[in-house]
Design a protein around this motif. Structure first.
Motif, mmCIF file in Angstrom:
data_model
loop_
_atom_site.group_PDB
_atom_site.id
_atom_site.type_symbol
_atom_site.label_atom_id
_atom_site.label_comp_id
_atom_site.label_asym_id
_atom_site.label_seq_id
_atom_site.Cartn_x
_atom_site.Cartn_y
_atom_site.Cartn_z
ATOM 1 N N LEU A 80 65.322 42.004 35.912
ATOM 2 C CA LEU A 80 65.951 42.109 37.368
ATOM 3 C C LEU A 80 66.181 43.409 37.156
ATOM 4 N N ALA A 111 68.392 45.112 39.572
ATOM 5 C CA ALA A 111 70.013 45.188 40.301
ATOM 6 C C ALA A 111 69.944 46.463 41.409
ATOM 7 N N THR A 141 61.496 41.778 38.714
ATOM 8 C CA THR A 141 62.035 41.486 39.813
ATOM 9 C C THR A 141 62.446 42.722 40.644
ATOM 10 N N THR A 178 64.300 44.212 44.038
ATOM 11 C CA THR A 178 66.126 43.993 44.326
ATOM 12 C C THR A 178 65.410 44.248 46.497
ATOM 13 N N ASP A 219 67.624 44.493 50.334
ATOM 14 C CA ASP A 219 68.784 43.582 51.150
ATOM 15 C C ASP A 219 68.536 43.834 52.596
ATOM 16 N N CYS A 240 63.826 40.059 44.915
ATOM 17 C CA CYS A 240 65.448 39.205 44.439
ATOM 18 C C CYS A 240 66.242 39.906 46.165
ATOM 19 N N ASP A 289 70.096 41.135 47.439
ATOM 20 C CA ASP A 289 71.341 40.804 46.866
ATOM 21 C C ASP A 289 71.758 40.317 48.060
ATOM 22 N N SER A 337 75.057 45.613 49.585
ATOM 23 C CA SER A 337 74.869 44.468 50.134
ATOM 24 C C SER A 337 74.952 44.914 51.751
ATOM 25 N N LEU A 368 71.400 37.813 43.937
ATOM 26 C CA LEU A 368 71.917 38.535 43.554
ATOM 27 C C LEU A 368 73.036 38.857 44.169
#
Length: 397
Positions: free
Chosen positions: A87, A89, A112, A114, A116, A140, A142, A161, A188
């Motif tokens: 992931l 982040a 994956t 991320t 936002d 993902c 955030d 985020s 996340l």
């Protein structure tokens, strides 16, 4: 035999400066993290380890599953070396890495990314528009886990985020679902104001009480809001994981039903900044040794280099800690120097030219940006070595 004697004996054939990892200490720290996680898997934060062989070693332990990487190029590199659940982040703005991810079915199934905001979705689609698409990209979202009070006049937590409320998260989830080639797989939410702020700062009882009050109120607010966010998003699409927490709050975060996994990394090395938590203790595992090169006075020993500050708000807490022998301190006029560091105190009187002084970095993985290798110490013997990212010629920041 005390720790200094063990480390000196194990590394007698190595010339400082160098860094070590105490394997017994790391194993003990890992076991404590697993105990605190109470059965939920721990995703290893690679920024706190920054060594591929050590990540492999940690993931082979019971209770650990998956990597939380800090850049997409790092994630692609790890995926290419067999890490099957990575992931990223932090949102990426690396067009070449996104195109590479879209063009590699194996990596796309393992990594994956991320987001936002809608802007991130637009950026990703533009970056992969010319790529030969082989697989959909795993996404993902955030969520802001910061604590806000007094009508927004007070905030604690990392500025990450803009997605905070359930309806915002659901709207972004719906936007992901509408875009071909993108699939939402996880959420996340990192509560930096709890996970990354020690609640037992030394010498300041008033500050300690204020931190504990803020953290208690933040935890109560977050358990409700995070649950609502997860429920809102699950009404839009299924989720494979909901990640939260960090070393400083593992046992708190795992109590939330909405959270399926926690992140941790610094607790494996237990750097200096993690000494100031009431809820857990750890064993210093990562250290570096510097040689004594001068004796300008009977109670002063000067070591080579040493100016390895940690990131974050500048201050003395970001400096490495002279650890062994105990009782050394910095000169108030020089601190940790670029080419030399004078150390004061009674312990300096017994140090000779060529002796080692052992330091702890304020943070975990940043130590690995200074050294190519972590020498592995088990007991009083040298049990091998592990290259850092730097040692493998990789720079991801």
């Amino acid at each position: 035999m005390d720790a200094r004697q063990r480390y000196d004996r194990a590394t007698a054939a190595i010339e400082p400066p160098f860094a070590i990892l105490d394997l017994a200490a790391m194993r003990a720290n890992a076991a404590e993290l697993v105990r605190r996680a109470a059965g939920k898997p721990i995703r290893v934060a690679s920024k706190s380890v920054r060594s591929r062989p050590l990540l492999e070693r940690i993931l082979a332990m019971d209770g650990f599953a998956g990597v939380m990487a800090f850049t997409l190029p790092e994630a692609l590199w790890l995926a290419g070396h067999g890490f099957d659940d990575v992931l990223v982040a932090y949102p990426t703005a690396d067009r070449h890495a996104l195109a590479a991810l879209a063009g590699d079915a194996v990596a796309a199934g393992r990594v994956t990314v991320t987001v936002d905001s809608l802007a991130h979705l637009d950026f990703i689609e533009a970056a992969v528009a010319g790529a030969r698409r082989r697989a959909e990209l795993r996404i993902c979202i955030d969520i802001d886990a910061g604590y806000v009070a007094f009508g927004g006049k007070f905030r604690a937590g990392a500025l990450r985020s803009p997605i905070r409320e359930p309806e915002d998260a659901a709207d972004l989830a719906a936007a992901v679902a509408k875009r071909p080639g993108l699939r939402l797989t996880g959420l996340l939410a990192y509560e930096a104001q709890i996970a990354g702020v020690g609640d037992d700062p030394p010498g300041n009882a008033l500050l300690a009480r204020a931190i504990r009050l803020m953290q208690a109120r933040s935890a109560r607010e977050l358990i409700v809001r995070r649950g609502r966010v997860v429920n809102a998003v699950r009404r839009v699409t299924d989720l494979e994981f909901v990640n939260g927490g960090g070393t400083g709050c593992v046992e708190r975060t795992v109590r939330e039903k909405a959270v399926t996994e926690v992140a941790a990394g610094s607790g494996l090395f237990h750097p200096r900044l993690f000494d100031f938590y009431r809820g857990f203790t750890g064993r210093p595992a990562a250290l570096f040794a510097l040689p004594v090169v001068r004796r300008p006075a009977p109670d002063i020993a000067t070591v080579l280099g040493g100016g390895y500050p940690a990131s974050g708000e500048p201050g003395s807490s970001r400096l490495p800690q002279p650890y062994l022998p105990a009782g050394l301190r910095y000169s108030p006029d020089e601190g940790a120097g670029e080419v030399q560091t004078p150390l004061l105190g009674q312990a300096a009187e017994d140090l000779r030219i060529g002796d080692r002084v052992w330091f702890r970095h304020a943070k975990a993985g940043e130590l690995c940006e200074r050294f190519d290798t972590l020498h592995l110490v088990d007991g009083d013997t040298l049990a091998g070595s592990a290259p850092t990212y730097r040692g493998e010629g990789k720079t991801f920041l």
